[in-house]
Design a protein around this motif. Structure first.
Motif, PDB file in Angstrom:
ATOM      1  N   SER A 141       0.764  -1.275  -0.257  1.00 52.22           N
ATOM      2  CA  SER A 141      -0.042   0.058  -0.097  1.00 52.22           C
ATOM      3  C   SER A 141       0.826   1.293  -0.134  1.00 52.22           C
ATOM      4  CB  SER A 141      -0.924   0.114   1.277  1.00 52.22           C
ATOM      5  OG  SER A 141      -1.864   1.319   1.097  1.00 52.22           O
ATOM      6  N   THR A 142       1.112   1.816  -1.252  1.00 52.51           N
ATOM      7  CA  THR A 142       2.002   2.880  -1.269  1.00 52.51           C
ATOM      8  C   THR A 142       1.608   3.825  -2.438  1.00 52.51           C
ATOM      9  OG1 THR A 142       4.333   3.833  -1.489  1.00 52.51           O
ATOM     10  CG2 THR A 142       3.725   1.610  -2.350  1.00 52.51           C
ATOM     11  N   SER A 143       1.650   5.001  -2.580  1.00 52.75           N
ATOM     12  CA  SER A 143       1.494   5.653  -3.953  1.00 52.75           C
ATOM     13  C   SER A 143       2.713   5.712  -4.865  1.00 52.75           C
ATOM     14  CB  SER A 143       1.395   7.188  -3.551  1.00 52.75           C
ATOM     15  OG  SER A 143       2.566   7.865  -2.908  1.00 52.75           O
ATOM     16  N   THR A 144       3.864   5.045  -4.470  1.00 50.60           N
ATOM     17  CA  THR A 144       4.899   4.670  -5.171  1.00 50.60           C
ATOM     18  C   THR A 144       4.753   3.793  -6.173  1.00 50.60           C
ATOM     19  OG1 THR A 144       6.509   5.372  -3.337  1.00 50.60           O
ATOM     20  CG2 THR A 144       7.414   4.243  -5.516  1.00 50.60           C
ATOM     21  N   PRO A 145       5.096   3.957  -7.640  1.00 48.69           N
ATOM     22  CA  PRO A 145       4.897   3.006  -8.617  1.00 48.69           C
ATOM     23  C   PRO A 145       5.562   1.573  -8.063  1.00 48.69           C
ATOM     24  CG  PRO A 145       5.371   5.044  -9.405  1.00 48.69           C
ATOM     25  CD  PRO A 145       5.664   5.216  -7.903  1.00 48.69           C
ATOM     26  N   THR A 146       4.842   0.467  -8.384  1.00 52.68           N
ATOM     27  CA  THR A 146       5.462  -0.686  -8.246  1.00 52.68           C
ATOM     28  C   THR A 146       5.529  -1.668  -9.474  1.00 52.68           C
ATOM     29  OG1 THR A 146       3.226  -1.742  -7.529  1.00 52.68           O
ATOM     30  CG2 THR A 146       4.646  -0.654  -5.925  1.00 52.68           C
ATOM     31  N   SER A 147       6.234  -2.703  -9.262  1.00 59.04           N
ATOM     32  CA  SER A 147       6.453  -3.846 -10.351  1.00 59.04           C
ATOM     33  C   SER A 147       6.869  -4.923  -9.747  1.00 59.04           C
ATOM     34  CB  SER A 147       7.272  -3.278 -11.419  1.00 59.04           C
ATOM     35  OG  SER A 147       8.581  -2.787 -10.968  1.00 59.04           O
ATOM     36  N   ARG A 148       6.959  -6.102 -10.450  1.00 54.91           N
ATOM     37  CA  ARG A 148       7.104  -7.489  -9.857  1.00 54.91           C
ATOM     38  C   ARG A 148       8.829  -7.567  -9.766  1.00 54.91           C
ATOM     39  NH1 ARG A 148       3.877 -11.292 -13.625  1.00 54.91           N
ATOM     40  NH2 ARG A 148       5.326  -9.800 -15.091  1.00 54.91           N
ATOM     41  N   ALA A 149       9.116  -8.310  -8.779  1.00 53.15           N
ATOM     42  CA  ALA A 149      10.449  -9.000  -8.616  1.00 53.15           C
ATOM     43  C   ALA A 149      10.565 -10.256  -8.064  1.00 53.15           C
ATOM     44  CB  ALA A 149      11.632  -7.949  -8.087  1.00 53.15           C
ATOM     45  N   VAL A 150      11.271 -11.165  -8.309  1.00 52.86           N
ATOM     46  CA  VAL A 150      11.631 -12.374  -7.595  1.00 52.86           C
ATOM     47  C   VAL A 150      12.739 -12.101  -6.643  1.00 52.86           C
ATOM     48  CG1 VAL A 150      12.337 -14.573  -7.511  1.00 52.86           C
ATOM     49  CG2 VAL A 150      10.807 -14.020  -9.257  1.00 52.86           C
ATOM     50  N   GLN A 151      12.205 -12.350  -5.191  1.00 51.70           N
ATOM     51  CA  GLN A 151      13.042 -12.112  -4.116  1.00 51.70           C
ATOM     52  C   GLN A 151      13.130 -13.242  -3.176  1.00 51.70           C
ATOM     53  OE1 GLN A 151      11.766  -8.536  -2.306  1.00 51.70           O
ATOM     54  NE2 GLN A 151      12.873  -7.278  -3.643  1.00 51.70           N
ATOM     55  N   LEU A 152      14.155 -13.328  -2.513  1.00 53.88           N
ATOM     56  CA  LEU A 152      14.392 -14.275  -1.259  1.00 53.88           C
ATOM     57  C   LEU A 152      14.161 -13.585  -0.043  1.00 53.88           C
ATOM     58  CD1 LEU A 152      16.820 -15.232  -3.574  1.00 53.88           C
ATOM     59  CD2 LEU A 152      16.378 -17.315  -2.021  1.00 53.88           C
ATOM     60  N   GLU A 153      13.479 -13.859   0.915  1.00 50.47           N
ATOM     61  CA  GLU A 153      13.699 -13.189   2.209  1.00 50.47           C
ATOM     62  C   GLU A 153      14.432 -14.205   3.300  1.00 50.47           C
ATOM     63  OE1 GLU A 153       9.666 -12.379   3.381  1.00 50.47           O
ATOM     64  OE2 GLU A 153       9.651 -10.678   1.842  1.00 50.47           O
ATOM     65  N   ALA A 154      14.904 -15.445   2.595  1.00 47.44           N
ATOM     66  CA  ALA A 154      15.854 -16.158   3.582  1.00 47.44           C
ATOM     67  C   ALA A 154      16.183 -16.971   2.523  1.00 47.44           C
ATOM     68  CB  ALA A 154      14.932 -17.058   4.299  1.00 47.44           C
ATOM     69  N   PHE A 155      17.643 -17.391   2.579  1.00 44.72           N
ATOM     70  CA  PHE A 155      18.726 -18.208   1.822  1.00 44.72           C
ATOM     71  C   PHE A 155      18.304 -19.464   1.799  1.00 44.72           C
ATOM     72  CE2 PHE A 155      21.261 -14.453   2.340  1.00 44.72           C
ATOM     73  CZ  PHE A 155      21.137 -13.728   0.806  1.00 44.72           C
ATOM     74  N   GLY A 156      17.823 -20.247   0.757  1.00 42.81           N
ATOM     75  CA  GLY A 156      17.529 -21.577   0.695  1.00 42.81           C
ATOM     76  C   GLY A 156      17.495 -22.179  -0.743  1.00 42.81           C
ATOM     77  N   ASP A 157      16.483 -23.293  -0.694  1.00 44.47           N
ATOM     78  CA  ASP A 157      16.261 -23.898  -1.903  1.00 44.47           C
ATOM     79  C   ASP A 157      15.031 -23.068  -2.637  1.00 44.47           C
ATOM     80  OD1 ASP A 157      13.992 -24.589  -0.867  1.00 44.47           O
ATOM     81  OD2 ASP A 157      14.532 -26.735  -0.756  1.00 44.47           O
TER      82      ASP A 157
END
Length: 319
Positions: free
Chosen positions: A7-23
């Protein structure tokens, strides 16, 4: 797996991310603030990204990630292709609408990617103009594997009178290495599974199955000897090449180190090298097979398939 938009007025787009390293289960498709190009930068609207073993190796655990300078939250993927949609101050090499390809370490699988004009793959990313006749899906699989293969070829320097053994010839780097060696005039023998034989023949290699008895099979296939070798998987091919009398200076590895043997490093190749590979692909002198393509929403499935190391060709992510 699509996450709710922030929830923000900043333009957004998609990205693949990891919030923990692993498989692959640690991968998430997130909505993130759309990056903006600064001075001496371009922004690319990514259309396709290619997978490489290094992508999941670098992010497999925290210690390995730290060796590559990665921290959380981390992006994912390195090879990309797309269209320039924004340029920063001072950029003259590219214009909005230019088709480009290149690499940006562990952040390429995203709708938008900012690249430093003077950057490198690990620092700031790199971009090249995509030649006419080269579609984005193919351009997106060239950079890491092409650079690595070219580096390996440079170490062993195959000539028309050589018989070159390539271990793991059917993988993502192997498809480049086999064809580059054939363009240099060398005879190529490629190791692989029995199911990869037809794919290796299509690339110009003579297939031989790896595993127990490989040295004897090679003696039969090449009675006058192997003169150079590239090990694209580990050390077994390099050791067998030594046993068959290949001198250390005509052997190289990419995935492991062997004392006395010079390893190949794609980071040492020039920008001109990957540009030449792109031209060879665009002119149909190199053929890079795409084993499978997946929409970005199926990133986990794609990485799982790629990491089993039995894919004949490259895997592409469509954005």
């Amino acid at each position: 797996m699509q996450e709710p938009s922030i929830s923000t007025s900043t333009p957004t787009s998609r990205a693949v991310q990891l919030e923990a390293f692993g498989d692959h289960e640690a991968l998430h498709l997130r909505e993130v603030p759309t990056p903006q190009a600064g001075p001496q930068q371009i922004r690319v609207r990514v259309t396709a990204a290619g997978l490489n073993p290094m992508d999941w190796f670098m992010t497999s655990d925290a210690d390995t990630a730290a060796r590559f300078g990665l921290s959380l939250p981390s992006g994912f993927g390195t090879d990309y292709a797309g269209v320039v949609d924004q340029i920063g101050d001072g950029v003259s090499e590219f214009a909005v609408g230019d088709r480009v390809f290149g690499g940006a370490m562990s952040r390429a699988i995203a709708d938008h990617l900012v690249i430093d004009i003077a950057g490198t793959i690990p620092a700031g990313g790199e971009a090249h103009h995509t030649p006419d006749g080269l579609e984005d899906r193919t351009a997106a699989i060239l950079t890491i594997a092409g650079r690595t293969a070219a580096a390996a070829i440079a170490v062993v320097n195959p000539k028309p009178n050589d018989t070159l053994l390539i271990g793991g010839a059917g993988g993502g780097v192997g498809v480049f290495a086999v064809q580059l060696a054939r363009l240099a005039g060398a005879r190529v023998i490629g190791t692989g599974s029995a199911t990869s034989a037809d794919a290796l023949r299509a690339l110009g290699a003579e297939p031989v199955t790896y595993g127990e008895g490989l040295a004897d099979r090679l003696r039969t296939l090449a009675p006058h000897g192997i003169t150079a070798a590239i090990d694209l998987y580990g050390t077994d091919t390099a050791q067998i090449a030594r046993d068959l009398g290949v001198p250390d200076e005509r052997i190289t590895t990419i995935a492991a180190r062997v004392e006395g043997i010079t390893p190949a490093n794609g980071a040492n190749t020039s920008r001109e090298t990957i540009q030449e590979i792109a031209r060879l692909v665009a002119s149909n002198q190199l053929r890079i097979p795409i084993a499978a393509s997946f929409p970005v929403e199926q990133i986990r499935t794609a990485v799982e398939q790629q990491s089993n190391r039995h894919v004949h060709g490259k895997i592409v992510i469509d954005l």
